[in-house]
Enzyme design. Structure first.
Site, short mmCIF file in Angstrom:
data_model
loop_
_atom_site.label_atom_id
_atom_site.label_comp_id
_atom_site.label_asym_id
_atom_site.label_seq_id
_atom_site.Cartn_x
_atom_site.Cartn_y
_atom_site.Cartn_z
N LYS A 191 0.87 -1.19 0.00
CA LYS A 191 0.00 0.00 0.00
C LYS A 191 0.90 1.23 0.00
CE LYS A 191 -1.94 2.97 2.00
NZ LYS A 191 -1.73 4.41 1.65
N GLY A 243 6.06 4.92 8.72
CA GLY A 243 5.25 6.13 8.70
C GLY A 243 5.26 6.79 10.07
N SER A 244 4.17 7.47 10.39
CA SER A 244 4.14 8.25 11.63
C SER A 244 3.99 7.35 12.86
CB SER A 244 2.97 9.24 11.58
OG SER A 244 1.74 8.55 11.49
N THR A 245 4.48 7.84 13.97
CA THR A 245 4.38 7.10 15.24
C THR A 245 2.91 6.93 15.62
OG1 THR A 245 6.55 7.84 15.96
CG2 THR A 245 5.03 7.19 17.69
N GLU A 246 2.12 7.96 15.33
CA GLU A 246 0.69 7.92 15.65
C GLU A 246 0.00 6.73 14.96
OE1 GLU A 246 -1.05 11.41 14.09
OE2 GLU A 246 -3.01 11.03 14.99
N GLY A 248 1.51 4.20 13.59
CA GLY A 248 2.19 2.99 14.04
C GLY A 248 1.54 2.42 15.29
N GLU A 265 8.59 0.98 11.49
CA GLU A 265 9.66 1.98 11.36
C GLU A 265 8.99 3.34 11.46
OE1 GLU A 265 12.92 1.39 10.79
OE2 GLU A 265 12.96 -0.67 10.04
N CYS A 299 13.10 10.08 8.21
CA CYS A 299 12.82 9.70 9.59
C CYS A 299 14.06 9.78 10.46
CB CYS A 299 12.20 8.31 9.65
SG CYS A 299 13.11 7.10 8.68
N GLU A 396 8.87 15.80 15.89
CA GLU A 396 9.39 15.60 14.55
C GLU A 396 8.74 16.62 13.61
OE1 GLU A 396 8.24 11.98 12.30
OE2 GLU A 396 10.38 11.72 11.97
P1 NAI Z 1 1.08 8.47 7.95
O1 NAI Z 1 1.66 7.60 9.01
O2 NAI Z 1 -0.35 8.87 8.06
O3 NAI Z 1 1.25 7.75 6.52
C1 NAI Z 1 2.13 6.71 6.23
C2 NAI Z 1 1.40 5.62 5.47
O4 NAI Z 1 0.41 5.03 6.31
C3 NAI Z 1 0.65 6.09 4.24
O5 NAI Z 1 0.71 5.10 3.25
C4 NAI Z 1 -0.79 6.23 4.74
O6 NAI Z 1 -1.76 6.12 3.73
C5 NAI Z 1 -0.87 5.05 5.68
N1 NAI Z 1 -1.89 5.15 6.72
C6 NAI Z 1 -2.46 6.26 7.26
N2 NAI Z 1 -3.32 5.93 8.22
C7 NAI Z 1 -3.33 4.58 8.31
C8 NAI Z 1 -4.01 3.63 9.13
N3 NAI Z 1 -4.87 4.02 10.07
N4 NAI Z 1 -3.75 2.32 8.96
C9 NAI Z 1 -2.86 1.90 8.04
N5 NAI Z 1 -2.20 2.75 7.23
C10 NAI Z 1 -2.41 4.07 7.36
O7 NAI Z 1 1.99 9.74 7.85
P2 NAI Z 1 1.64 11.17 7.16
O8 NAI Z 1 0.33 11.65 7.63
O9 NAI Z 1 1.87 11.04 5.73
O10 NAI Z 1 2.77 12.10 7.80
C11 NAI Z 1 2.60 12.61 9.12
C12 NAI Z 1 3.90 12.66 9.84
O11 NAI Z 1 4.40 11.35 10.01
C13 NAI Z 1 5.02 13.38 9.11
O12 NAI Z 1 4.94 14.76 9.31
C14 NAI Z 1 6.23 12.76 9.76
O13 NAI Z 1 6.49 13.40 10.97
C15 NAI Z 1 5.81 11.34 10.01
N6 NAI Z 1 6.26 10.42 8.96
C16 NAI Z 1 7.33 9.62 9.21
C17 NAI Z 1 7.83 8.80 8.22
C18 NAI Z 1 8.99 7.92 8.45
O14 NAI Z 1 9.71 7.63 7.51
N7 NAI Z 1 9.22 7.44 9.64
C19 NAI Z 1 7.24 8.77 6.88
C20 NAI Z 1 6.09 9.59 6.72
C21 NAI Z 1 5.64 10.40 7.74
#
Ligand code: NAI
Ligand code: MG
Length: 485
Positions: A191, A243-246, A248, A265, A299, A396
């Protein structure tokens, strides 16, 4: 004055745009399920835009529950009938083929990545795409050697892997997730992030070209709800998320008690620590690479500079000079150092946290820098006078924003570096080898770079702990997440 102006003009770069002709972007993209591109069952679509211009690039299918269900079923069938039973040496051939096709089509991938993500072409060309190919090459090498990898005499694949990835390194994160999973004999439902789906779909096309059996890789594009449906699907045996800690934490709750394997991660707030004996030029390059690479959408970004007080003025002076030479603008221009922020939403977050930094009393600085009128842009920014309790020292930002703190002793550096709920990465700049070892034993971070920063290699495990998640990607450690010993 005249002389100065003349000298400046001489040093100006002419525009050097990479041609986008190499890529043909279709007006619409389907989901990749069971070896074919198909529309979503309910016909829903979303737009992906070029963040540098706000121009819509394509309409992409938005996978609902029924589509995720079909993708998981296709992955299950492929796992049981074809990919799971296939000898490792045969699986390796497909992975090598995919790796070579990524290299052959690397310009196409690089241009498409920069268009969809906003990152400079120099980075997609020299970092994202070559590293993605390297991950496939590296794991292809493991596919027929798993019984010698230290997981016991006959390690088995886990089954169907559901993999949710972010937008900051779209193709590279797909490669990090897919290559080890496929090498070990698992099948995948991927995804991609909703703002950057296009290179994952081109990768699906490459898998078709490589003759990968139908159902081994499935790509279900969509936003959070699509990811959540994949995570919740009872037919998935293993979830991998970046993705985000939230989110995660939400995923961890959803998976708890189901018996699914999980790796996360998540975010970071890394300290990049510069001691008074560090070579200043090198350290400044490392600071720039640490936080301004990929617009700070990293990240493991070195978002907190900890500089020893005695050299703080010298280091910050050099840093400001260096930032004055960075070129912000068209991501397809080969001379661009800083591209566009990936989305309006991310730009809003960066602005909000930077404003909070100012409101809490830190001092904000950016080099003179013309931002393009259209698109999402944020100048490279440095905050000095930051205290540990400031939000810009704790949260972050995920943008080109550096928070500078100072320290006097190594103990103080360690205490400040570890004063974060995260634990992903850190950097240490010093001439003394003994100090590097002393620091790396005390820094609570999954990765510690010494006299370098943001270095990646498929052979080297990457990952964090605490709020940065758990599990490793890359190397033998990363493979462990995809086998049953
Ligand atoms: P996000 O965590 O919402 O998105 C990452 C992925 O998760 C995307 O593919 C999204 O569609 C998917 N996703 C969203 N909600 C989900 C759920 N409930 N269940 C399963 N999958 C879900 O992150 P977002 O909103 O794009 O960015 C927000 C913050 O997160 C950024 O400002 C940054 O601080 C952090 N982040 C950290 C990353 C890393 O590499 N560790 C990568 C992206 C964002
Ligand atoms: Mg996009």
């Amino acid at each position: 004055m005249q002389g100065e102006l003349a000298a400046r003009t001489e040093w100006d770069y002419a525009p050097a745009p990479e041609s986008r002709e190499i890529v043909s972007i279709a007006p619409e993209y389907g989901l990749f399920i069971d070896g074919e591109f198909v529309p979503a069952a309910d016909g829903r679509q979303f737009a992906t835009v070029n963040p540098a211009t706000e121009e819509p690039l394509a309409q992409v299918a938005d996978a609902g529950d029924a589509d995720v269900d079909r993708a998981v079923a296709a992955a299950r069938t492929a796992y049981e009938r074809v990919w799971g039973p296939m000898p490792g040496a045969e699986r390796a051939k497909y992975l090598y083929r995919i790796a070579r096709l990524l290299q052959e089509r690397s310009r196409e991938f690089a241009v498409l990545e920069s268009l969809d993500n906003g990152k400079p072409i120099s980075e997609s060309r020299d970092v994202d795409i070559p590293l993605a190919a390297a991950h496939f090459f590296y794991h292809a090498g493991w596919a027929d050697k798993l019984e010698h990898a230290g997981f016991g005499p006959s390690p088995r694949p886990i089954g169907v892997a559901g993999q949710v990835i972010p937008w900051n390194f779209p193709l590279l994160m797909a490669a990090w997730k897919l290559a080890p999973a496929l090498a070990a004999g698992n099948t995948c439902v991927l995804k991609p992030a909703e703002t950057t789906p296009l290179t994952a779909l081109l990768l699906a096309e490459v898998c078709q070209q490589a003759g990968l059996p139908p159902g081994v890789l499935n790509v279900t594009t969509g936003a959070g709800p699509t990811g959540a449906a994949l995570v919740a699907h009872p037919g998935v045996d293993k979830i991998a998320f970046t993705g985000s800690t939230e989110v995660g934490k939400e995923i961890q709750r959803a998976v708890a008690g189901t018996g699914k394997r999980l790796t996360l991660e998540l975010g970071g707030k890394a300290a990049n620590i510069v001691f008074d004996d560090a070579p200043v030029e090198g350290a400044v390059e490392g600071i720039v690479n640490g936080i301004y690479f990929n617009q700070g959408h990293v990240c493991c970004a070195g978002s907190r500079l900890l500089v020893q007080e005695s050299v703080a003025d010298a280091v910050l002076g050099r840093l400001r000079d260096r930032l004055g030479t960075l070129r912000l603008g068209d991501p397809l221009d080969k001379n661009t150092d800083i591209g566009a922020i990936n989305s309006r939403q991310q730009l809003d977050k960066i602005r909000k946290l930077s404003d909070a930094g100012e409101a809490e009393g830190a001092e904000r600085w950016s080099p003179p820098c013309q931002l393009p009128e259209r698109g999402y842009w944020f100048p490279p920014t440095v905050f000095t006078g930051v205290s540990q309790s400031h939000r810009i020292a704790q949260e972050e930002i995920f943008g080109p924003v550096l928070s500078v703190l100072t320290f006097r002793t190594p103990d103080e550096a360690v205490a400040k570096a570890n004063n974060t709920p995260y634990g992903l990465s850190a950097g240490v700049w010093t001439e003394k080898g003994s100090r590097i070892l002393w620091m790396s034993q005390r820094l609570r971070a999954g990765v510690v770079w010494a006299n370098t920063y943001n270095r990646f290699d498929p052979t080297s495990p990457f990952g964090g702990y605490r709020e940065s998640g758990f599990g490793r990607e890359g190397g033998r450690h990363g493979l462990a997440a995809y086998v049953n010993a």
